[in-house]
Design an enzyme around this catalytic site. Structure first.
Site, PDB file in Angstrom:
ATOM      1  N   GLY A  30       0.868  -1.529  -0.523  1.00  0.00           N
ATOM      2  CA  GLY A  30       0.139   0.036  -0.046  1.00  0.00           C
ATOM      3  C   GLY A  30       0.473   1.558  -0.068  1.00  0.00           C
ATOM      4  N   ASN A  32       1.019   3.747  -2.054  1.00  0.00           N
ATOM      5  CA  ASN A  32       1.076   4.750  -3.419  1.00  0.00           C
ATOM      6  C   ASN A  32       0.855   6.361  -2.964  1.00  0.00           C
ATOM      7  OD1 ASN A  32       1.147   2.529  -4.982  1.00  0.00           O
ATOM      8  ND2 ASN A  32      -1.302   2.198  -5.238  1.00  0.00           N
ATOM      9  N   GLY A  34      -0.818   8.779   0.848  1.00  0.00           N
ATOM     10  CA  GLY A  34      -1.298   8.500   2.215  1.00  0.00           C
ATOM     11  C   GLY A  34      -0.021   8.416   3.057  1.00  0.00           C
ATOM     12  N   ILE A  35      -0.483   7.648   4.066  1.00  0.00           N
ATOM     13  CA  ILE A  35       0.694   7.138   5.174  1.00  0.00           C
ATOM     14  C   ILE A  35       2.119   6.362   4.386  1.00  0.00           C
ATOM     15  CG2 ILE A  35       0.913   5.930   7.522  1.00  0.00           C
ATOM     16  CD1 ILE A  35      -1.721   6.492   7.977  1.00  0.00           C
ATOM     17  N   GLY A  36       1.317   5.540   3.542  1.00  0.00           N
ATOM     18  CA  GLY A  36       2.415   4.115   2.766  1.00  0.00           C
ATOM     19  C   GLY A  36       3.054   5.121   1.780  1.00  0.00           C
ATOM     20  N   SER A 159      -4.948  -1.391  14.371  1.00  0.00           N
ATOM     21  CA  SER A 159      -5.694  -0.259  14.235  1.00  0.00           C
ATOM     22  C   SER A 159      -6.317   0.434  15.606  1.00  0.00           C
ATOM     23  CB  SER A 159      -6.681  -0.174  13.572  1.00  0.00           C
ATOM     24  OG  SER A 159      -7.493   0.918  14.064  1.00  0.00           O
ATOM     25  N   TYR A 186     -14.561  -4.457  10.481  1.00  0.00           N
ATOM     26  CA  TYR A 186     -12.857  -4.297  10.088  1.00  0.00           C
ATOM     27  C   TYR A 186     -12.659  -4.450  11.922  1.00  0.00           C
ATOM     28  CZ  TYR A 186      -9.682  -0.411  10.123  1.00  0.00           C
ATOM     29  OH  TYR A 186      -8.909   0.298  10.188  1.00  0.00           O
TER      30      TYR A 186
END
Length: 311
Positions: A30, A32, A34-36, A159, A186
């Site tokens: 992941g 691509n 944001g945080i990644g 999370s 989730y």
């Protein structure tokens, strides 16, 4: 005393552990946006070789271009992996097993949140599949490459939402969607991540160090499935128009902190299987059911049964 807090940035931590980062090969799912993307950028800036692992090759190449602006000499590699497809996960693992040299760190940043009920191509509820089962299979298959490293680590993005609920061992698919609640689903997927870390730590004691963590609270594309109903449900955190309420949101830079501590801090190497928040070990912030050793064994067995493989 905690060394870091919710406003510590990943860059501040990367500076501290610059010697540990340089030259390491890190797989990041992941990457691509944001945080990644910020994690991948910092890894490259501080001299790690980064394997950008995601579903879309053109988006991975775009991320690589952005990273190269700040780290022109970065050693980057793209790896196509769709975590909601076991076939894709196995193909990606086969590719990694052909790499020369060890894999030092895997960071499982990719995930989905609060999605409407959907079954994957393999017939699994999407959040459990993409957040847990895909990474479970991928990491187990590439263990030989991790064991080539002198001090390998696995970093699992969980999370605080694991508090939404435990793994529903008797009904993990919500009666095939009939009783589906996207937030319980989730929570289940994030609890599964914590339990995976606990059992993985047990199985690879003194061989591979693993941590699960809450990256932090921020508003990224992960929130793309949030609806008006969700903003009402979480009215303590959001205004009706979806804007954050209170001081909980952190910056993307602050949400990379725990990744760098979990991946590179030598002082916590003996705490394998633990849970981190804001760059600190946080046993008081984890739900007991999500680090229970018996639950971890049950989850491992269930995961093996679902994916049709023994690890």
């Amino acid at each position: 005393m905690p060394r870091f807090d919710k406003h510590t940035t990943g860059e501040e931590v990367a500076k501290i552990f610059a010697d540990q980062i340089k030259g390491k090969t890190v797989i990041l799912t992941g990457p691509n946006q944001g945080i990644g993307l910020e994690t991948a950028r910092l890894l490259a800036v501080y001299g790690a070789k980064v394997v950008l692992a995601g579903r879309n090759l053109s988006k991975l190449k775009e991320a690589a271009k952005i990273i190269k602006k700040d780290a022109p000499d970065a050693v980057l590699k793209e790896l196509v992996i769709d975590l909601s497809s076991l076939k894709s996960v196995r193909q990606a693992a086969e590719e990694v097993l052909k790499y020369s040299g060890p894999i030092d760190v895997v960071i499982t940043n990719a995930g989905v949140m609060g999605t409407p009920y959907e079954k994957t191509v393999d017939g699994f509820e999407l959040q459990l599949a993409a957040n847990h089962l895909g990474h479970f299979v991928f990491i187990n298959l590439i263990v030989p490459k991790l064991l080539e490293s002198p001090a390998p680590r696995v970093v699992l993005a969980s999370s605080s939402a694991h508090h939404f609920g435990p793994v529903r061992f008797d009904d993990y698919s919500f009666q095939d969607g009939k009783t589906y609640d996207k937030w319980f689903a989730y929570g289940q997927s994030k609890t599964a991540i914590n339990l995976f870390g606990v059992e993985f730590a047990e199985r690879y004691k003194n061989k591979i160090v693993v941590f699960s963590l809450h990256p932090g609270g921020t508003t990224t594309n992960l929130h793309s499935h949030m609806t008006q109903e969700d903003y009402t449900r979480f009215s303590g955190f959001y205004h009706p128009d979806g804007t954050p309420k209170g001081d909980w949101p952190q910056t993307v830079q602050e949400c990379t902190t725990s990744y760098f501590v979990a991946a590179f801090d030598p002082s916590i190497a003996n705490e394998s299987g633990a849970y981190l928040v804001d760059g600190n070990l946080a046993p008081e912030q984890v739900a007991p059911y999500s680090v229970d050793k018996e639950n971890a064994k049950k989850l491992w067995a269930l995961s093996e049964e679902l994916v049709g493989a023994k690890f």
